[in-house]
Design a protein around this motif. Structure first.
Motif, PDB file in Angstrom:
ATOM      1  N   GLY A 148       4.794  34.155  15.966  1.00 12.29           N
ATOM      2  CA  GLY A 148       5.939  34.190  16.891  1.00 12.29           C
ATOM      3  C   GLY A 148       5.558  34.838  18.204  1.00 12.29           C
ATOM      4  N   SER A 149       4.298  34.731  18.611  1.00  8.83           N
ATOM      5  CA  SER A 149       3.908  35.360  19.886  1.00  8.83           C
ATOM      6  C   SER A 149       3.162  34.404  20.816  1.00  8.83           C
ATOM      7  CB  SER A 149       3.056  36.601  19.637  1.00  8.83           C
ATOM      8  OG  SER A 149       1.830  36.218  19.051  1.00  8.83           O
ATOM      9  N   GLY A 150       2.570  33.348  20.279  1.00  3.61           N
ATOM     10  CA  GLY A 150       1.806  32.425  21.123  1.00  3.61           C
ATOM     11  C   GLY A 150       2.549  31.112  21.326  1.00  3.61           C
ATOM     12  N   THR A 151       1.874  30.180  21.988  1.00  6.08           N
ATOM     13  CA  THR A 151       2.441  28.854  22.252  1.00  6.08           C
ATOM     14  C   THR A 151       1.440  27.804  21.796  1.00  6.08           C
ATOM     15  OG1 THR A 151       3.476  29.736  24.263  1.00  6.08           O
ATOM     16  CG2 THR A 151       3.373  27.332  24.048  1.00  6.08           C
ATOM     17  N   ASN A 152       1.843  26.954  20.848  1.00  9.67           N
ATOM     18  CA  ASN A 152       0.948  25.881  20.395  1.00  9.67           C
ATOM     19  C   ASN A 152       1.260  24.545  21.064  1.00  9.67           C
ATOM     20  OD1 ASN A 152      -0.564  27.536  18.778  1.00  9.67           O
ATOM     21  ND2 ASN A 152       0.606  27.097  16.910  1.00  9.67           N
ATOM     22  N   LEU A 153       2.537  24.342  21.367  1.00 10.36           N
ATOM     23  CA  LEU A 153       2.926  23.145  22.142  1.00 10.36           C
ATOM     24  C   LEU A 153       3.981  23.584  23.156  1.00 10.36           C
ATOM     25  CD1 LEU A 153       3.011  22.086  18.798  1.00 10.36           C
ATOM     26  CD2 LEU A 153       2.686  19.971  20.049  1.00 10.36           C
TER      27      LEU A 153
ATOM     28  N   ASP B 192      10.064  26.440  15.765  1.00  8.14           N
ATOM     29  CA  ASP B 192       9.119  27.042  14.819  1.00  8.14           C
ATOM     30  C   ASP B 192       9.138  26.201  13.543  1.00  8.14           C
ATOM     31  OD1 ASP B 192       7.479  28.628  13.344  1.00  8.14           O
ATOM     32  OD2 ASP B 192       8.799  30.383  13.311  1.00  8.14           O
ATOM     33  N   ARG B 193       8.139  25.372  13.375  1.00  8.16           N
ATOM     34  CA  ARG B 193       8.052  24.493  12.208  1.00  8.16           C
ATOM     35  C   ARG B 193       6.708  24.712  11.528  1.00  8.16           C
ATOM     36  NH1 ARG B 193      11.151  19.546  12.573  1.00  8.16           N
ATOM     37  NH2 ARG B 193       9.475  18.463  11.495  1.00  8.16           N
ATOM     38  N   PRO B 194       6.625  24.490  10.208  1.00  8.75           N
ATOM     39  CA  PRO B 194       5.334  24.683   9.529  1.00  8.75           C
ATOM     40  C   PRO B 194       4.213  23.860  10.173  1.00  8.75           C
ATOM     41  CG  PRO B 194       7.087  24.336   7.925  1.00  8.75           C
ATOM     42  CD  PRO B 194       7.708  24.132   9.279  1.00  8.75           C
ATOM     43  N   GLY B 195       4.538  22.644  10.617  1.00  8.10           N
ATOM     44  CA  GLY B 195       3.492  21.772  11.173  1.00  8.10           C
ATOM     45  C   GLY B 195       3.030  22.167  12.565  1.00  8.10           C
ATOM     46  N   THR B 196       3.851  22.909  13.277  1.00  7.96           N
ATOM     47  CA  THR B 196       3.463  23.277  14.646  1.00  7.96           C
ATOM     48  C   THR B 196       2.927  24.704  14.742  1.00  7.96           C
ATOM     49  OG1 THR B 196       5.755  23.962  15.133  1.00  7.96           O
ATOM     50  CG2 THR B 196       5.125  21.714  15.747  1.00  7.96           C
TER      51      THR B 196
ATOM     52  N   VAL C 252      10.672  23.435  26.172  1.00  7.10           N
ATOM     53  CA  VAL C 252      10.646  23.638  24.714  1.00  7.10           C
ATOM     54  C   VAL C 252       9.285  24.236  24.350  1.00  7.10           C
ATOM     55  CG1 VAL C 252      10.886  22.546  22.455  1.00  7.10           C
ATOM     56  CG2 VAL C 252      12.141  21.612  24.415  1.00  7.10           C
ATOM     57  N   VAL C 253       9.319  25.358  23.626  1.00  6.12           N
ATOM     58  CA  VAL C 253       8.077  26.038  23.257  1.00  6.12           C
ATOM     59  C   VAL C 253       7.953  26.053  21.742  1.00  6.12           C
ATOM     60  CG1 VAL C 253       6.717  28.152  23.521  1.00  6.12           C
ATOM     61  CG2 VAL C 253       8.490  27.633  25.199  1.00  6.12           C
ATOM     62  N   ALA C 254       6.863  25.492  21.215  1.00  2.00           N
ATOM     63  CA  ALA C 254       6.595  25.618  19.774  1.00  2.00           C
ATOM     64  C   ALA C 254       5.632  26.781  19.615  1.00  2.00           C
ATOM     65  CB  ALA C 254       5.995  24.327  19.230  1.00  2.00           C
ATOM     66  N   THR C 255       6.110  27.783  18.921  1.00  2.00           N
ATOM     67  CA  THR C 255       5.330  29.014  18.838  1.00  2.00           C
ATOM     68  C   THR C 255       4.330  28.989  17.680  1.00  2.00           C
ATOM     69  OG1 THR C 255       5.521  31.433  18.854  1.00  2.00           O
ATOM     70  CG2 THR C 255       7.023  30.216  17.404  1.00  2.00           C
ATOM     71  N   ASP C 256       3.476  30.017  17.623  1.00  2.70           N
ATOM     72  CA  ASP C 256       2.498  30.117  16.535  1.00  2.70           C
ATOM     73  C   ASP C 256       3.100  30.896  15.359  1.00  2.70           C
ATOM     74  OD1 ASP C 256       2.496  32.750  17.326  1.00  2.70           O
ATOM     75  OD2 ASP C 256       0.446  32.716  18.117  1.00  2.70           O
ATOM     76  N   ARG C 257       2.317  31.093  14.310  1.00  2.00           N
ATOM     77  CA  ARG C 257       2.895  31.685  13.093  1.00  2.00           C
ATOM     78  C   ARG C 257       3.214  33.169  13.248  1.00  2.00           C
ATOM     79  NH1 ARG C 257      -0.918  33.835   9.286  1.00  2.00           N
ATOM     80  NH2 ARG C 257      -3.056  33.678  10.055  1.00  2.00           N
TER      81      ARG C 257
ATOM     82  N   ALA D 202      -0.173  19.918  24.068  1.00  3.79           N
ATOM     83  CA  ALA D 202      -0.412  20.174  22.641  1.00  3.79           C
ATOM     84  C   ALA D 202      -1.841  20.664  22.467  1.00  3.79           C
ATOM     85  CB  ALA D 202      -0.202  18.897  21.831  1.00  3.79           C
ATOM     86  N   HIS D 203      -2.018  21.814  21.867  1.00  2.00           N
ATOM     87  CA  HIS D 203      -3.371  22.304  21.607  1.00  2.00           C
ATOM     88  C   HIS D 203      -4.089  21.367  20.638  1.00  2.00           C
ATOM     89  CE1 HIS D 203      -2.657  26.729  22.929  1.00  2.00           C
ATOM     90  NE2 HIS D 203      -2.396  25.853  23.868  1.00  2.00           N
ATOM     91  N   ALA D 204      -5.406  21.366  20.756  1.00  2.00           N
ATOM     92  CA  ALA D 204      -6.203  20.410  19.967  1.00  2.00           C
ATOM     93  C   ALA D 204      -6.584  20.950  18.593  1.00  2.00           C
ATOM     94  CB  ALA D 204      -7.458  20.045  20.755  1.00  2.00           C
ATOM     95  N   ASP D 205      -5.961  22.057  18.173  1.00  2.00           N
ATOM     96  CA  ASP D 205      -6.397  22.668  16.904  1.00  2.00           C
ATOM     97  C   ASP D 205      -5.228  22.927  15.949  1.00  2.00           C
ATOM     98  OD1 ASP D 205      -5.163  24.662  18.329  1.00  2.00           O
ATOM     99  OD2 ASP D 205      -6.778  26.121  18.137  1.00  2.00           O
ATOM    100  N   LEU D 206      -4.397  21.875  15.772  1.00  2.00           N
ATOM    101  CA  LEU D 206      -3.205  22.028  14.921  1.00  2.00           C
ATOM    102  C   LEU D 206      -3.335  21.106  13.713  1.00  2.00           C
ATOM    103  CD1 LEU D 206      -0.642  21.884  17.890  1.00  2.00           C
ATOM    104  CD2 LEU D 206      -1.629  23.928  16.802  1.00  2.00           C
ATOM    105  N   PRO D 207      -3.984  21.566  12.628  1.00  2.00           N
ATOM    106  CA  PRO D 207      -4.318  20.674  11.515  1.00  2.00           C
ATOM    107  C   PRO D 207      -3.120  20.167  10.740  1.00  2.00           C
ATOM    108  CG  PRO D 207      -5.021  22.934  11.048  1.00  2.00           C
ATOM    109  CD  PRO D 207      -4.524  22.920  12.456  1.00  2.00           C
ATOM    110  N   ALA D 208      -1.982  20.852  10.811  1.00  2.00           N
ATOM    111  CA  ALA D 208      -0.823  20.430  10.019  1.00  2.00           C
ATOM    112  C   ALA D 208       0.194  19.655  10.853  1.00  2.00           C
ATOM    113  CB  ALA D 208      -0.153  21.657   9.386  1.00  2.00           C
ATOM    114  N   LEU D 209      -0.131  19.422  12.118  1.00  2.00           N
ATOM    115  CA  LEU D 209       0.824  18.711  12.988  1.00  2.00           C
ATOM    116  C   LEU D 209       1.056  17.289  12.480  1.00  2.00           C
ATOM    117  CD1 LEU D 209       2.379  19.080  15.743  1.00  2.00           C
ATOM    118  CD2 LEU D 209       0.487  17.794  16.790  1.00  2.00           C
ATOM    119  N   SER D 210       2.336  16.875  12.425  1.00  2.00           N
ATOM    120  CA  SER D 210       2.666  15.513  11.978  1.00  2.00           C
ATOM    121  C   SER D 210       3.461  14.811  13.071  1.00  2.00           C
ATOM    122  CB  SER D 210       3.507  15.571  10.696  1.00  2.00           C
ATOM    123  OG  SER D 210       4.800  16.066  11.017  1.00  2.00           O
TER     124      SER D 210
END
Ligand SMILES: Nc1nc2c(ncn2[C@@H]2O[C@H](COP(=O)(O)OP(=O)(O)OP(=O)(O)O)[C@@H](O)[C@H]2O)c(=O)[nH]1
Ligand SMILES: C=C(OP(=O)(O)O)C(=O)O
Length: 221
Positions: A143-148, A188-192, A136-141, A113-121
């Motif tokens: 749809g090209s990167g990986t946040n988790l 792809d979730r708002p929090g991730t 399982v890949v949680a992408t960025d807003r 999990a990246h350390a810069d996800l302010p909306a992660l719950s």
């Protein structure tokens, strides 16, 4: 660090954290060095506390080239700090090192999990862990990167999976899974999806998240 949870059941979360001075460089036009450093701290504490609060996470390990900054930043939180060796530079090098150390201790799923996800719950983390796939890949807003990234493939497959964080990492991680015959699911979730790298990312965050972060970081509100 004191108060580290003993190894046990559940997923080990691995959080990469850069040193105390160079992070959040893309915000340099709008935030001075002190405020960027403060932002790194606020975000990292949020992500670690969220992981610790999520059912299914057994332990949180932070891998960093700057253990002094990291221990200070995460004081009071139940984490283990792993030092990134100089011979393993960059984000992918840090994660390879953490995986090696953790795999030597025993099997089990890994959640990066990246350390810069302010909306992660915690609910976001639980939703990721509930996804039934070896990768399982949680992408960025965009749809090209990986946040988790969750790797729950068996040890051999997990160890061979190459971390390919960087530009276009969603496609790279999906290709990596395919090459190893592993099913991969994209979440792809708002929090991730919002990692806070730019002023534009800031504008995408919900008001309550901006209020919480902005109160602690001069210059953001
Ligand atoms: N241990 C470690 N973590 C890293 C490294 N590079 C980036 N990270 C972490 O990886 C995650 C994603 O980082 P980025 O968004 O690429 O970089 P950043 O420092 O947050 O921001 P920029 O300076 O704008 O690239 C964050 O948790 C960073 O702290 C590295 O070389 N080593
Ligand atoms: C490292 C990544 O992104 P960013 O640098 O935007 O955090 C990534 O998406 O793999």
């Amino acid at each position: 660090m004191t108060g580290v949870r003993p190894p046990g059941r559940g997923t080990t979360a691995v959080v990469p954290l850069r040193d105390g001075v160079s992070g959040k460089s893309r915000l340099a036009a709008v935030l001075d060095g002190g405020s960027r450093r403060r932002l790194v701290r606020v975000l990292a504490r949020h992500v670690v506390a969220t992981l610790l609060a999520a059912d299914g996470v057994g332990r949180v390990v932070v891998v960093t080239a700057d253990p002094v900054f990291t221990r200070e930043t995460l004081a009071g939180l139940e984490v283990e700090v792993l030092e990134q060796p100089a011979g393993r530079p960059g984000l992918n090098g840090a994660l390879e090192h953490a995986r090696e150390v953790l795999t030597a201790r025993g099997p089990g799923p890994l959640l990066v999990a990246h350390a810069d996800l302010p909306a992660l719950s915690p609910a976001d983390v639980v939703a990721l862990l509930a996804t039934d796939a070896p990768v399982v890949v949680a992408t960025d807003r965009y749809g090209s990167g990986t946040n988790l990234l969750l790797l729950r493939a068996g040890d051999a497959a997990r160890g061979a999976f190459r971390f390919r964080f960087g530009i276009g990492s969603l496609a790279a991680h999906l290709a990596e899974a395919e090459a190893r015959g592993l099913e991969a699911v994209v979440v792809d979730r708002p929090g991730t999806s919002v990692d806070l790298d730019t002023a534009d990312d800031w504008s995408q965050l919900p008001d309550e998240v901006r209020a919480a972060v902005g109160q602690q970081v001069p210059g953001l509100l």
